[in-house]
Structure formats: C-alpha cells, structure tokens
Design an enzyme around this catalytic site. Sequence first.
Site, mmCIF file in Angstrom:
data_model
loop_
_atom_site.group_PDB
_atom_site.id
_atom_site.type_symbol
_atom_site.label_atom_id
_atom_site.label_comp_id
_atom_site.label_asym_id
_atom_site.label_seq_id
_atom_site.Cartn_x
_atom_site.Cartn_y
_atom_site.Cartn_z
ATOM 1 N N THR A 142 28.922 -5.925 1.004
ATOM 2 C CA THR A 142 27.592 -6.042 0.412
ATOM 3 C C THR A 142 26.675 -6.764 1.397
ATOM 4 O O THR A 142 27.011 -7.855 1.855
ATOM 5 C CB THR A 142 27.711 -6.816 -0.918
ATOM 6 N N HIS A 188 35.752 0.310 -7.376
ATOM 7 C CA HIS A 188 35.827 -1.141 -7.188
ATOM 8 C C HIS A 188 36.469 -1.788 -8.422
ATOM 9 O O HIS A 188 35.788 -2.096 -9.392
ATOM 10 C CB HIS A 188 34.426 -1.704 -6.958
ATOM 11 N N ASN A 247 37.835 -8.282 -7.456
ATOM 12 C CA ASN A 247 36.863 -9.378 -7.330
ATOM 13 C C ASN A 247 36.125 -9.800 -8.592
ATOM 14 O O ASN A 247 34.985 -10.285 -8.503
ATOM 15 C CB ASN A 247 35.846 -9.037 -6.224
ATOM 16 N N TYR A 299 34.770 -8.107 -11.057
ATOM 17 C CA TYR A 299 33.687 -7.268 -11.582
ATOM 18 C C TYR A 299 34.178 -6.499 -12.812
ATOM 19 O O TYR A 299 35.310 -6.684 -13.262
ATOM 20 C CB TYR A 299 33.137 -6.374 -10.476
ATOM 21 N N ASN A 326 34.792 -14.819 -8.467
ATOM 22 C CA ASN A 326 33.941 -14.687 -9.657
ATOM 23 C C ASN A 326 34.679 -15.076 -10.939
ATOM 24 O O ASN A 326 34.553 -14.421 -11.961
ATOM 25 C CB ASN A 326 33.385 -13.255 -9.753
#
Length: 375
Positions: free
Chosen positions: A27, A181, A184, A186, A241
């Site tokens: 990102t 994805h 992480n 998400y 996260n």
Amino acid sequence: MNFPSLFSPLQVGPYRLTHRVVMAPLTRMRAERPSLAPRPLNAEYYAQRATPGGLIIAEASPVMAGGFGNPGVPGIHSEAQVKGWRAVVDAVHARGGLIFLQLWHVGRVSHSSFQPGGALPVAPSAVPISAELKTMTADGKPASYETPRALETSEIAGIVEAFRQGASNAMKAGFDGVEIHGANGYLIEQFLQSRSNLRTDRYGGGIESRARFLMEITEAVIGVWGASRVGVRLSPYGIANDSGEADPMPLYSHVVQTLNPLGLAYLHFIEPRSSGAGRAEVNHQNVPSAMVLFRPIWKGILITAGGFTGETANAAIADGHADAIAFGRIFISNPDLPRRLSQGLPLTPYNRATFYGGEEKGYTDYPVYGELEPA
Ligand SMILES: Cc1cc2nc3c(=O)[nH]c(=O)nc-3n(C[C@H](O)[C@H](O)[C@H](O)COP(=O)(O)O)c2cc1C
C-alpha cells in the site's frame, strides 16, 4: 543434487516465472483523487520494478466503496479505476513482467469518514479494534477506531459479490491474476478469527463457519478467473491491526486443507516475525514460522514474505520451505531488487517516512544500482 534457488524458474498456474523474487503487495497511498484511480506515476513505479518473467503483486485495492480505510488507496470498483490500472498493467507487460492485483476490504480497520454517507465501518461483529491502536480520518486527522456495525447475514452475499466484481474488473484491466487479501486483520481475517467474529449465523462459531466467508469469496473469484490464476494471502500467527487467534493451528490447518483441492495459483503467507511491518519496524522474536508449519499441509505453490534477505530467501527455497519469496520493504527502495540479489549488490535502505502518500519522493526516485542516489 541441484537445489532450487531464488533464480530457478518456477511454474505458477499457467505462468513460467523466470525467478522467484516476487514483489509483495504494498500500500503506497498515491492514487489520483478523488477518483482513487491509478495514475501515470503509479504505472512508472510498477514498471520500474517489473522484470521479464518476474511476478508483481500489486497493492491491496478495495473492491467496493465501503472497503477503504486509508486515503489515496487505489480501488478496483469503478470504470476510472479499471482504466488507471490498465495503464499500470500495460507498463508492466511492456517490460515482460507479470502482475496480479490484491483484492481488499478492510472491514473494521476503517473510520466512518471513509464510509459512504459517514456510516460506521462494517465487520463480522460489533467488536472494535483495541483503543491502544489509533487511526486517521479521511482528511488525515488522528482518530480512534470506532465500534463497527455487525453485518446482517443478508448483506454478506453482497460483499462476496463485490469481490467477484472486483475480480472481474481486474480481468478487464488486463491483470494476469488476482490475490485475495485474507491477512493482516482485514475483513476476511476478521471473519476467520474468533476474537473478531462472535456471529451465531452460518458465518460464525466453529472454524468451518468462520472460514465460510473466505471460501465463498475464493469460489466467486475462481468463477471469474479459474483457480490457476488466483492466490490467497493469509497471516497465521500475525497480530497486525489487533488480529490474532489464541490457537491458530486448528483454524489455519482447516483453511489450508480446504483450499488444497481448489488448485489455486499459490498460497501466500506473511511470516509472523514481520507482522505489522507496514506500521512500524518489527522483528518479533520466538514466533513460529508460517512456511515451516504449513508447508507440510499445503500441496501447491507457497510464497512467503517477512524480513527476508537474499541469503535467507535462498536458504528457504533450497530447504524446500517455500517456492518463492515476496519482498516488501526492500523492493520499495530497490527497484532493481532481482538483479541486486542475483549479483549480490548492496541494497539501498528504505525511508519509512515516505512509505505512505506523497509523490515521487520515496516512490519512483530510488535509483537502480550504479545510478546516483536521490539528493
Ligand atoms: C508500506 C507497506 C505497505 C504494505 N501493504 C500491504 C498490502 O497492501 N497488502 C498486504 O498483504 N501486505 C502489505 N504489507 C506487508 C508486505 O506485503 C510484507 O508482507 C511485509 O512488509 C513483510 O515483508 P518485508 O519484510 O520484505 O517488508 C505492507 C508492508 C509495508 C511495509
């Protein structure tokens, strides 16, 4: 016997990679605004990192408007974004490179300022990210994470459909494949893990139910691309996260075993030692190795990432722990990373201050070996 190395060819789905130095999804928050479409600067950045027969996994790109949690991230849900990505893909193809797109929805790792109508971010359950972690609003002000709104069961099919549509848009943009994805912390990982998924419908509870969202998305994306052009990224034992499963082995063994028969292009891990590398310099000690733990279970191509050097990458491949290594931070600062690793050339250090947002500085101005460093 000849052991494979970073510079042995590798078959990934229908593609013959000429080497195994993969560019990790990164990102960089430099899309055009307000369209959130890639722009010529982004095409230049990816082209700089393309090599004939080398694989780039382009940065995580939300599949719907509600999937964003950072400013300036490119999307894959509008015509303008498809057009912008098409120019990126063309620039990489012009150099003989291969490029997959990572499909994203951040779930609770967002803020209402990014959401259509200023609504709360959505998640499997109304469980906020720890108050110790902070985020930023869409206009860059420091903020706390909010308590997300739990998705209704009836809404989930719409998100799976957005992933299917994102996959289809990526195909229109000319990509060679897509990566889901699932890492992480998400949205997909929020469904996978028991701390963030307290649902009592068929998407929550036991491991199989928590994995259902990932599996439905994977099947939808395979429906567009065929399995051999679809990868999945996971981060077992990761803590990014505010993620983390108390006992990851049963969950991730189930996920890997369920993915096995699908015939995916590859499975892609983030090594736990580098969990959270996007936010800060990390080198978690005494953590398991994802490639070592899951290699015996996964039947297909395995890519992993996390703090590798040329030497440790070659060792991981020679030892049979992984088939290819994805490089993140050092690919940011070394556009010619495959050449530097193959020739043992010194690496340019990266500047974390320019990772996210901005223009050329720290993005397209890192030199190839032998050129002058930027002033
Ligand atoms: C600036 C930055 C942005 C990242 N963005 C993403 C991303 O979009 N998707 C993803 O799966 N991982 C992302 N990561 C994680 C990297 O893909 C990679 O797994 C991690 O940096 C560890 O590899 P490294 O030690 O070679 O940097 C990001 C990491 C960094 C440093």
